[in-house]
Design a protein around this motif. Sequence first.
Motif, PDB file in Angstrom:
ATOM      1  N   UNK A  36      38.264  52.487  11.629  1.00  0.00           N
ATOM      2  CA  UNK A  36      39.397  52.995  12.529  1.00  0.00           C
ATOM      3  C   UNK A  36      38.909  54.260  13.113  1.00  0.00           C
ATOM      4  N   UNK A  37      37.925  54.927  13.020  1.00  0.00           N
ATOM      5  CA  UNK A  37      37.355  56.190  13.577  1.00  0.00           C
ATOM      6  C   UNK A  37      36.757  55.876  14.738  1.00  0.00           C
ATOM      7  N   UNK A  38      36.000  54.485  14.641  1.00  0.00           N
ATOM      8  CA  UNK A  38      35.293  54.120  15.875  1.00  0.00           C
ATOM      9  C   UNK A  38      36.010  53.235  16.783  1.00  0.00           C
ATOM     10  N   UNK A  39      35.922  53.657  18.256  1.00  0.00           N
ATOM     11  CA  UNK A  39      36.719  52.801  19.222  1.00  0.00           C
ATOM     12  C   UNK A  39      36.077  51.618  19.379  1.00  0.00           C
ATOM     13  N   UNK A  40      36.685  50.467  19.861  1.00  0.00           N
ATOM     14  CA  UNK A  40      36.234  49.313  20.199  1.00  0.00           C
ATOM     15  C   UNK A  40      34.974  49.494  21.156  1.00  0.00           C
ATOM     16  N   UNK A  41      34.046  48.865  21.114  1.00  0.00           N
ATOM     17  CA  UNK A  41      32.969  48.755  21.764  1.00  0.00           C
ATOM     18  C   UNK A  41      31.585  49.644  21.461  1.00  0.00           C
ATOM     19  N   UNK A  42      32.075  50.321  20.480  1.00  0.00           N
ATOM     20  CA  UNK A  42      30.937  51.350  19.699  1.00  0.00           C
ATOM     21  C   UNK A  42      29.927  50.265  19.052  1.00  0.00           C
ATOM     22  N   UNK A  43      28.571  50.663  18.821  1.00  0.00           N
ATOM     23  CA  UNK A  43      27.495  50.246  18.207  1.00  0.00           C
ATOM     24  C   UNK A  43      28.074  49.426  16.857  1.00  0.00           C
ATOM     25  N   UNK A  44      28.231  48.351  16.595  1.00  0.00           N
ATOM     26  CA  UNK A  44      28.704  47.801  15.234  1.00  0.00           C
ATOM     27  C   UNK A  44      27.661  47.988  14.202  1.00  0.00           C
ATOM     28  N   UNK A  45      26.160  48.005  14.699  1.00  0.00           N
ATOM     29  CA  UNK A  45      25.109  48.180  13.643  1.00  0.00           C
ATOM     30  C   UNK A  45      25.150  49.697  13.086  1.00  0.00           C
ATOM     31  N   UNK A  46      25.593  50.686  13.796  1.00  0.00           N
ATOM     32  CA  UNK A  46      25.798  52.059  13.424  1.00  0.00           C
ATOM     33  C   UNK A  46      26.793  52.234  12.351  1.00  0.00           C
ATOM     34  N   UNK A  47      28.051  51.294  12.489  1.00  0.00           N
ATOM     35  CA  UNK A  47      29.136  51.349  11.463  1.00  0.00           C
ATOM     36  C   UNK A  47      28.536  50.658  10.119  1.00  0.00           C
ATOM     37  N   UNK A  48      27.970  49.708  10.520  1.00  0.00           N
ATOM     38  CA  UNK A  48      27.307  49.081   9.115  1.00  0.00           C
ATOM     39  C   UNK A  48      26.462  50.021   8.247  1.00  0.00           C
ATOM     40  N   UNK A  49      25.406  50.758   9.295  1.00  0.00           N
ATOM     41  CA  UNK A  49      24.429  51.552   8.536  1.00  0.00           C
ATOM     42  C   UNK A  49      25.291  52.829   7.820  1.00  0.00           C
ATOM     43  N   UNK A  50      26.133  53.289   8.611  1.00  0.00           N
ATOM     44  CA  UNK A  50      26.920  54.455   7.820  1.00  0.00           C
ATOM     45  C   UNK A  50      27.755  54.084   6.585  1.00  0.00           C
ATOM     46  N   UNK A  51      28.092  52.952   6.582  1.00  0.00           N
ATOM     47  CA  UNK A  51      28.856  52.234   5.335  1.00  0.00           C
ATOM     48  C   UNK A  51      27.799  52.018   4.390  1.00  0.00           C
ATOM     49  N   UNK A  52      26.812  51.499   4.480  1.00  0.00           N
ATOM     50  CA  UNK A  52      25.751  51.073   3.835  1.00  0.00           C
ATOM     51  C   UNK A  52      25.350  52.459   2.866  1.00  0.00           C
TER      52      UNK A  52
END
Length: 368
Positions: free
Chosen positions: A309-325
Amino acid sequence: VHGKARCIRKTCLTHSYSLSPLLSEGNCFPEWDGLICWPRGSVGKMLAVPCPHYVYDFNHKGVAFRYCSLNGTWDFVQSLNRTWANYSECLHFLQPEVISRKREFFDRLYVMYTVGYSISFTSLTVAVFIIGCFRRLHCTRNYIHMHLFVSFMLRAVSIFIKDKVVQAHLGIKELEALPANDLQSIAIAPADRSQYVGCKIAVVTFIYFLSTNYYWILVEGLYLHSLIFVAFFSDSKYLWGFILIGWGFPAVFVVAWAVARAAVVHARCWELSAGEIKWIYQAPILAAIGLNFILFLNTVRVLATKIWETHAVGHDTRKQYRKLAKSTLVLILVFGVHYIVFVCLPHTFTGLAWEIRMHCELFFNSFQ
């Protein structure tokens, strides 16, 4: 008395008095020898009793033998000054070559978890000292951390003490010390229960601190879950409740287990399993592990939702996965999620799979 291994000396003696009319006819007395409760024997006949199931190294498909002599007493070996009993089938796995392999395996485990708990104890001592000395770090969250750290430290100390005390009383060492040709005829001398008092206290203390460790991990999970899901959560208000869960609740079921163990299976050091009695303390521990796993899944779900929710569409998806991991890996240790893996694995006590499981489980437990 039905010859089950879990019956105790007191039960044997009680039955021996109740069977006095039968005994007057020449039958052999029921007797507890420290491992097996032998039922009444018939004159001139060999009595066979299943090998104790709670001694993991025994062959549980075999039987132990005793002979009731013609004069109505158990056959006695004068040269050994003890009652004759044949435990050869039970000791199938205790042959010298098997003992050597198992001794090497358990020695490796002992060294590994001793190093692990020693490092953990040292580092946690430093952590408790830092949190305790700096007033800026005094808050409910860190108080809970300190209780968790202390539970880990006491668990380590209780394991070290239990290993030393139990090994000093372990009957298996006596069996290992016997020559190979003596394995065919072994009599277990009646145990003096008074000599095992310190040993029993060490085992009960270990089980208590082991339980408190699991419940303080549960408290960590409950606290984090409450911060996320409970609006206007007053953490200081619930601190004493958390303390009661972490230290008080385990004391209830551990004391209940000790009372049941003393009443039903009072033999030896209590280091061996005693059938279904173990579930008095194992069931609450498994419940804590299961509840923590549910809290973990729910917390990860919320974290994932917030990250997306805190990341707008178009941001790096891999960065989100790394943060979640990264968040998930930290939570795995906080919630003790790795315990759920070992809970689901069967206890076989033999084979390569069991040895791998023991190495992994003790490694994570000691270094956690």
